[in-house]
Design an enzyme around this catalytic site. Structure first.
Site, PDB file in Angstrom:
ATOM      1  N   THR A  29       0.696  -1.104   0.016  1.00 46.78           N
ATOM      2  CA  THR A  29      -0.097  -0.079  -0.012  1.00 46.78           C
ATOM      3  C   THR A  29       0.691   1.194   0.060  1.00 46.78           C
ATOM      4  O   THR A  29       1.815   1.137   0.411  1.00 46.78           O
ATOM      5  CB  THR A  29      -0.984   0.012   1.149  1.00 46.78           C
ATOM      6  N   ASP A  30       0.276   2.653  -0.499  1.00 45.58           N
ATOM      7  CA  ASP A  30       0.921   3.715  -0.383  1.00 45.58           C
ATOM      8  C   ASP A  30       1.247   4.018   1.131  1.00 45.58           C
ATOM      9  O   ASP A  30       1.995   5.112   1.415  1.00 45.58           O
ATOM     10  CB  ASP A  30       0.383   4.876  -1.333  1.00 45.58           C
ATOM     11  N   GLU A  31       0.414   3.490   1.809  1.00 46.23           N
ATOM     12  CA  GLU A  31       0.243   3.882   3.293  1.00 46.23           C
ATOM     13  C   GLU A  31       1.738   3.926   4.017  1.00 46.23           C
ATOM     14  O   GLU A  31       1.816   4.289   4.903  1.00 46.23           O
ATOM     15  CB  GLU A  31      -0.692   3.527   4.191  1.00 46.23           C
ATOM     16  N   TYR A  79      -2.042  -0.807  10.886  1.00 47.93           N
ATOM     17  CA  TYR A  79      -1.939  -1.290   9.924  1.00 47.93           C
ATOM     18  C   TYR A  79      -0.946  -0.973   8.918  1.00 47.93           C
ATOM     19  O   TYR A  79      -0.494  -2.070   8.241  1.00 47.93           O
ATOM     20  CB  TYR A  79      -3.426  -0.746   8.994  1.00 47.93           C
ATOM     21  N   LYS A 131       2.087  -3.505   7.288  1.00 50.57           N
ATOM     22  CA  LYS A 131       2.540  -3.584   5.804  1.00 50.57           C
ATOM     23  C   LYS A 131       3.790  -3.214   5.519  1.00 50.57           C
ATOM     24  O   LYS A 131       4.437  -3.797   4.767  1.00 50.57           O
ATOM     25  CB  LYS A 131       1.376  -2.685   4.931  1.00 50.57           C
TER      26      LYS A 131
HETATM   27  P1  NAD Z   1      -9.723  -7.180   2.400  1.00 53.98           P
HETATM   28  O1  NAD Z   1      -9.915  -7.324   3.589  1.00 53.98           O
HETATM   29  O2  NAD Z   1     -11.052  -7.039   1.438  1.00 53.98           O
HETATM   30  O3  NAD Z   1      -9.342  -8.848   1.761  1.00 53.98           O
HETATM   31  C1  NAD Z   1      -8.116  -9.369   2.589  1.00 53.98           C
HETATM   32  C2  NAD Z   1      -8.499 -10.968   2.293  1.00 53.98           C
HETATM   33  O4  NAD Z   1      -7.481 -11.456   2.792  1.00 53.98           O
HETATM   34  C3  NAD Z   1      -9.709 -11.754   2.552  1.00 53.98           C
HETATM   35  O5  NAD Z   1     -10.009 -12.541   1.883  1.00 53.98           O
HETATM   36  C4  NAD Z   1      -9.263 -12.238   3.849  1.00 53.98           C
HETATM   37  O6  NAD Z   1     -10.150 -13.305   4.303  1.00 53.98           O
HETATM   38  C5  NAD Z   1      -7.981 -12.680   3.459  1.00 53.98           C
HETATM   39  N1  NAD Z   1      -7.129 -12.858   4.825  1.00 53.98           N
HETATM   40  C6  NAD Z   1      -7.028 -12.162   5.896  1.00 53.98           C
HETATM   41  N2  NAD Z   1      -6.015 -12.762   6.880  1.00 53.98           N
HETATM   42  C7  NAD Z   1      -6.025 -13.932   6.389  1.00 53.98           C
HETATM   43  C8  NAD Z   1      -4.939 -15.044   6.712  1.00 53.98           C
HETATM   44  N3  NAD Z   1      -4.432 -15.061   7.850  1.00 53.98           N
HETATM   45  N4  NAD Z   1      -5.021 -16.201   5.887  1.00 53.98           N
HETATM   46  C9  NAD Z   1      -5.383 -16.173   4.721  1.00 53.98           C
HETATM   47  N5  NAD Z   1      -6.239 -15.266   4.350  1.00 53.98           N
HETATM   48  C10 NAD Z   1      -6.350 -14.092   5.151  1.00 53.98           C
HETATM   49  O7  NAD Z   1      -8.559  -6.584   1.808  1.00 53.98           O
HETATM   50  P2  NAD Z   1      -8.411  -5.774   0.375  1.00 53.98           P
HETATM   51  O8  NAD Z   1      -8.908  -4.299   0.545  1.00 53.98           O
HETATM   52  O9  NAD Z   1      -8.839  -6.366  -0.769  1.00 53.98           O
HETATM   53  O10 NAD Z   1      -6.881  -5.739   0.229  1.00 53.98           O
HETATM   54  C11 NAD Z   1      -5.941  -6.720  -0.223  1.00 53.98           C
HETATM   55  C12 NAD Z   1      -4.743  -6.425  -0.405  1.00 53.98           C
HETATM   56  O11 NAD Z   1      -4.458  -5.245  -1.016  1.00 53.98           O
HETATM   57  C13 NAD Z   1      -4.008  -6.191   1.136  1.00 53.98           C
HETATM   58  O12 NAD Z   1      -2.618  -6.666   1.240  1.00 53.98           O
HETATM   59  C14 NAD Z   1      -4.005  -4.720   1.284  1.00 53.98           C
HETATM   60  O13 NAD Z   1      -2.880  -4.327   2.153  1.00 53.98           O
HETATM   61  C15 NAD Z   1      -3.545  -4.178  -0.203  1.00 53.98           C
HETATM   62  N6  NAD Z   1      -4.033  -2.976  -0.766  1.00 53.98           N
HETATM   63  C16 NAD Z   1      -5.355  -2.374  -0.394  1.00 53.98           C
HETATM   64  C17 NAD Z   1      -5.731  -1.311  -0.832  1.00 53.98           C
HETATM   65  C18 NAD Z   1      -7.305  -0.981  -0.712  1.00 53.98           C
HETATM   66  O14 NAD Z   1      -7.741   0.323  -1.179  1.00 53.98           O
HETATM   67  N7  NAD Z   1      -8.260  -1.643  -0.147  1.00 53.98           N
HETATM   68  C19 NAD Z   1      -4.973  -0.296  -1.508  1.00 53.98           C
HETATM   69  C20 NAD Z   1      -3.774  -0.727  -1.583  1.00 53.98           C
HETATM   70  C21 NAD Z   1      -3.129  -2.222  -1.153  1.00 53.98           C
HETATM   71  O1  DAU Z   2      -4.146   3.702   0.564  1.00 49.26           O
HETATM   72  C1  DAU Z   2      -4.308   2.375   0.377  1.00 49.26           C
HETATM   73  C2  DAU Z   2      -5.186   2.251   1.601  1.00 49.26           C
HETATM   74  O2  DAU Z   2      -6.451   2.606   1.362  1.00 49.26           O
HETATM   75  C3  DAU Z   2      -4.952   0.555   1.969  1.00 49.26           C
HETATM   76  O3  DAU Z   2      -3.851   0.265   1.979  1.00 49.26           O
HETATM   77  C4  DAU Z   2      -6.093   0.464   2.995  1.00 49.26           C
HETATM   78  O4  DAU Z   2      -6.402  -1.274   3.085  1.00 49.26           O
HETATM   79  C5  DAU Z   2      -7.795   0.624   2.625  1.00 49.26           C
HETATM   80  O5  DAU Z   2      -8.431   0.177   3.589  1.00 49.26           O
HETATM   81  C6  DAU Z   2      -7.320   2.175   2.306  1.00 49.26           C
HETATM   82  O6  DAU Z   2      -7.130   2.781   3.641  1.00 49.26           O
HETATM   83  P1  DAU Z   2      -7.997   4.318   3.957  1.00 49.26           P
HETATM   84  O7  DAU Z   2      -7.827   4.184   5.579  1.00 49.26           O
HETATM   85  O8  DAU Z   2      -7.383   5.351   3.302  1.00 49.26           O
HETATM   86  O9  DAU Z   2      -9.365   3.761   3.610  1.00 49.26           O
HETATM   87  P2  DAU Z   2     -10.864   3.986   4.134  1.00 49.26           P
HETATM   88  O10 DAU Z   2     -11.936   3.565   3.140  1.00 49.26           O
HETATM   89  O11 DAU Z   2     -10.979   3.467   5.717  1.00 49.26           O
HETATM   90  O12 DAU Z   2     -11.088   5.627   4.313  1.00 49.26           O
HETATM   91  C7  DAU Z   2     -10.878   6.441   3.230  1.00 49.26           C
HETATM   92  C8  DAU Z   2     -10.682   7.782   3.910  1.00 49.26           C
HETATM   93  O13 DAU Z   2     -12.153   8.318   4.268  1.00 49.26           O
HETATM   94  C9  DAU Z   2     -10.080   8.118   5.194  1.00 49.26           C
HETATM   95  O14 DAU Z   2      -9.603   9.504   4.932  1.00 49.26           O
HETATM   96  C10 DAU Z   2     -10.973   7.953   6.264  1.00 49.26           C
HETATM   97  C11 DAU Z   2     -12.297   8.430   5.565  1.00 49.26           C
HETATM   98  N1  DAU Z   2     -13.377   8.045   5.977  1.00 49.26           N
HETATM   99  C12 DAU Z   2     -13.561   6.823   6.396  1.00 49.26           C
HETATM  100  C13 DAU Z   2     -14.916   6.164   6.653  1.00 49.26           C
HETATM  101  C14 DAU Z   2     -14.969   4.485   6.816  1.00 49.26           C
HETATM  102  C15 DAU Z   2     -14.655   8.907   6.128  1.00 49.26           C
HETATM  103  O15 DAU Z   2     -14.476  10.004   6.316  1.00 49.26           O
HETATM  104  N2  DAU Z   2     -15.777   8.292   6.604  1.00 49.26           N
HETATM  105  C16 DAU Z   2     -15.908   7.021   6.863  1.00 49.26           C
HETATM  106  O16 DAU Z   2     -16.958   6.604   7.233  1.00 49.26           O
END
Ligand code: NAD
Ligand code: DAU
Length: 333
Positions: free
Chosen positions: A122-124, A149, A153
């Site tokens: 992630t960019d975080e 989190y 990562k």
């Molecule tokens: P998600 O929470 O929707 O999915 C995570 C998946 O991992 C689920 O299917 C869960 O069951 C599985 N999992 C969790 N713990 C496990 C374990 N111990 N063993 C096996 N499986 C397990 O998350 P997502 O948003 O789809 O994120 C997927 C990946 O992408 C993560 O690595 C996250 O850090 C990365 N990522 C997410 C975002 C975003 O915007 N959501 C952005 C950049 C990177």
């Molecule tokens: O940048 C990549 C990351 O983006 C991933 O690594 C994470 O897995 C993914 O969850 C996401 O993280 P954020 O914390 O940015 O996402 P979230 O959807 O939780 O929140 C997005 C933005 O919106 C953040 O600034 C918090 C804000 N927010 C979130 C919720 C749930 C609100 O203002 N209201 C809300 O109800």
């Protein structure tokens, strides 16, 4: 490459990646290893031919299981993680366990069997930027994670990089910005706000809603990951982003407008502790060295499609909605 193991392939981004791969690489065999945590709806992989996609229910921390599965595959794409910042602030241990120890188990098996490994991050890991900063994150930005989190990562990224250097692990890494699209859990920002409005309630903005996220459609994340898997240089990191910077207030206003509501009909709720201000990705390296381009460059159009998906798939999100909102209510968010 014919056999791919996708960890976390039943989650939001993982299942979209599996569907993408299924479509564009019809000769590949896909094995999904997933613990099916709270974040998963079993429908996520529904409709895919079981001859081509098999699901193994298991934990990435289980060394014997990952060793067996990795021995049988050509490559691993590692999505599995605990992914939600708010949860990590309440209960950090599952993040340390899955994101750090789980990644360690996988790379140990991948090096033992000499298998190609792609690590999803992630960019975080880079922390945050000021709103007025002209800079964006690049592959050389220093790591500076803020939350439990993002720090786990970052820890997993360091493990993968060290395994490349010390043991010759055949790995690449990618750090992507915020994804949106179908199958995203209602705890996350966009699905939460869309489903709140669909239920006749107000969207909830943390603090003043000035925080900026760099939105990318999850299908563009999938195409970038496949590009890196096939053409990426071993040991390299690639940042994935699609120039989608928006502040949270703008996104909420757009959701309300697309749903035909008053764009100012939202409420401000408690802010997230340590809330990162702004993320922004410079994806020049991926574009210029590997020739990748995003397809979803019109955020409004991508968001409209996503909103339509949530409208059409109420039975998918409804069961999780009340549970998720009860958790938020306890936090005043
Ligand atoms: P998600 O929470 O929707 O999915 C995570 C998946 O991992 C689920 O299917 C869960 O069951 C599985 N999992 C969790 N713990 C496990 C374990 N111990 N063993 C096996 N499986 C397990 O998350 P997502 O948003 O789809 O994120 C997927 C990946 O992408 C993560 O690595 C996250 O850090 C990365 N990522 C997410 C975002 C975003 O915007 N959501 C952005 C950049 C990177
Ligand atoms: O940048 C990549 C990351 O983006 C991933 O690594 C994470 O897995 C993914 O969850 C996401 O993280 P954020 O914390 O940015 O996402 P979230 O959807 O939780 O929140 C997005 C933005 O919106 C953040 O600034 C918090 C804000 N927010 C979130 C919720 C749930 C609100 O203002 N209201 C809300 O109800």
């Amino acid at each position: 490459m014919e056999k791919v193991l996708v960890t976390g392939g039943a989650g939001f981004i993982g299942s979209n990646f599996v569907r993408y791969l299924y479509r564009v690489r019809p000769n590949w065999q896909i094995t999904v290893l997933d613990a099916l945590t709270y974040a998963v709806n079993k429908e996520n992989l529904k409709g895919l031919d079981e001859q081509r996609v098999s699901l193994v229910l298991g934990n990435i921390c289980d060394q014997a299981l990952v060793d067996k599965l990795i021995a049988e595959t050509d490559a691993v794409v590692h999505f599995a993680a605990e992914s939600h910042n708010d949860n990590s602030l309440q209960s950090p241990w599952p993040f340390v366990e899955t994101n750090i120890i789980g990644t360690f188990r996988l790379i140990e098996a991948a090096r033992k069997h000499g298998k190609r490994f792609h690590h999803i991050s992630t960019d975080e890991v880079y922390g945050d930027l000021e709103l007025s900063d002209p800079q964006k994150f690049t592959e050389t930005t220093a790591y500076n994670p803020s939350s439990p989190y993002s720090s786990t990562k970052a820890g997993s990224d360091h493990l993968v990089r060290a395994w490349v250097r010390s043991f010759g692990l055949k790995a690449t890494l990618s750090n992507c910005s915020n994804n949106y699209g179908p199958y995203q859990h209602v705890e996350k920002f966009i699905p939460r706000q869309v489903t709140e409005v669909l239920l006749g309630r107000q969207p909830k903005l943390y603090g003043q809603g000035q925080n900026v996220r760099d939105w990318i459609h999850t299908e563009d994340h999938s195409s970038a990951v496949l590009t890196i898997l096939e053409k990426g240089k071993i040991g390299e990191t690639y940042l994935i982003g699609a120039n989608g910077e928006k502040n949270n207030k703008e996104v909420v206003e757009l959701i309300l407008e697309i749903l035909g509501k008053d764009s100012q009909d939202y409420e401000h709720v408690n802010d997230r502790p340590g809330h990162d201000l702004r993320y922004a990705i410079d994806s020049t390296k991926l574009r210029s060295e590997l020739g990748w381009q995003p397809k979803y460059t019109d955020f409004r159009a991508g968001l409209s499609d996503t909103i339509e998906w949530y409208k059409q798939n109420e039975t998918w999100w409804k069961p999780q909605k009340a549970i998720t909102e009860a958790k938020y209510q306890e936090l005043g968010r």
